[in-house]
Enzyme design. Structure first.
Site, mmCIF file in Angstrom:
data_model
loop_
_atom_site.group_PDB
_atom_site.id
_atom_site.type_symbol
_atom_site.label_atom_id
_atom_site.label_comp_id
_atom_site.label_asym_id
_atom_site.label_seq_id
_atom_site.Cartn_x
_atom_site.Cartn_y
_atom_site.Cartn_z
ATOM 1 N N HIS A 63 -3.715 1.273 -9.647
ATOM 2 C CA HIS A 63 -3.720 -0.049 -9.008
ATOM 3 C C HIS A 63 -2.516 -0.867 -9.477
ATOM 4 C CE1 HIS A 63 -8.356 0.402 -8.939
ATOM 5 N NE2 HIS A 63 -7.911 0.606 -7.707
ATOM 6 N N LYS A 103 -21.440 -2.930 -2.846
ATOM 7 C CA LYS A 103 -20.775 -1.859 -3.595
ATOM 8 C C LYS A 103 -21.352 -1.686 -4.996
ATOM 9 C CE LYS A 103 -16.543 -0.251 -2.296
ATOM 10 N NZ LYS A 103 -15.185 0.017 -2.645
ATOM 11 N N SER A 110 -11.171 4.391 -10.348
ATOM 12 C CA SER A 110 -12.079 3.540 -11.125
ATOM 13 C C SER A 110 -13.340 4.291 -11.513
ATOM 14 C CB SER A 110 -12.432 2.281 -10.323
ATOM 15 O OG SER A 110 -11.295 1.477 -10.139
ATOM 16 N N ARG A 115 -4.094 8.058 -2.383
ATOM 17 C CA ARG A 115 -4.047 9.117 -3.382
ATOM 18 C C ARG A 115 -4.094 10.494 -2.746
ATOM 19 N NH1 ARG A 115 -9.139 7.712 -6.660
ATOM 20 N NH2 ARG A 115 -9.694 7.312 -4.525
#
Length: 168
Positions: A17, A41, A128, A90
């Site tokens: 990030h 989330k 993450s 990614r």
């Protein structure tokens, strides 16, 4: 003035990030790192913690602002008079997902533009969720999160794991 938005959950902010934010900040006058406050989330870190981690990690970059937002990204985009959204990629699967989101946002707001930025190859497997998993077991996350927030992230993840073990 060119304004870009870099939205995400940042739960927690990773070195990937940070890399995307640094690179994107060179493409605009102002980059808004928009931390999503989406209860659906179920983030590990609170919105306040995620905003603070982003501010600390990005503190040395003058044209970056960090804000939280809730709701539609298209609405936030319009309110901030943005020129485009930056999204990091990614993998191939990230591309498909981001292309679908970009199309949906374009349907909501005809002026909505999305720029997809590939991550550095050495950061392609940092996420993450991997940080949370490794950190919860006390593993070394030093290469996965910015140095400036490493202790906070590692301690909170380790504390959560210890609390879970005590409850078992």
């Amino acid at each position: 003035m060119t304004t870009l938005i870099y939205p995400g959950s940042f739960d927690p902010m990773t070195t990937g990030h940070l890399d995307i934010a640094k690179r994107a900040s060179k493409l605009c006058d102002k980059l808004i790192v928009a931390v999503l406050a989406n209860a659906a989330k179920r983030p590990f870190f609170t919105i306040e913690e995620r905003v603070e981690m982003a501010r600390i990690a990005l503190d040395d970059i003058e044209n970056i602002e960090v804000e939280s937002f809730d709701g539609l990204l298209a609405d936030f985009y319009r309110q901030r008079k943005a020129n485009a959204v930056i999204r990091g990629l990614r993998s191939e699967s990230d591309f498909r997902f981001e292309a679908e989101i970009a199309a949906a946002n374009k349907m909501l707001l005809s002026t909505f533009e999305t720029c997809l930025m590939p991550c550095r190859t050495d950061l392609a497997f940092t996420s993450s969720s991997i940080v949370r998993e490794v950190g919860s077991y006390g593993g070394d996350i030093s290469g996965m999160v910015p140095e400036s927030i490493l202790k906070f992230v590692a301690d909170k993840l380790k504390d959560a794991r210890l609390t879970d073990l005590q409850l078992e």
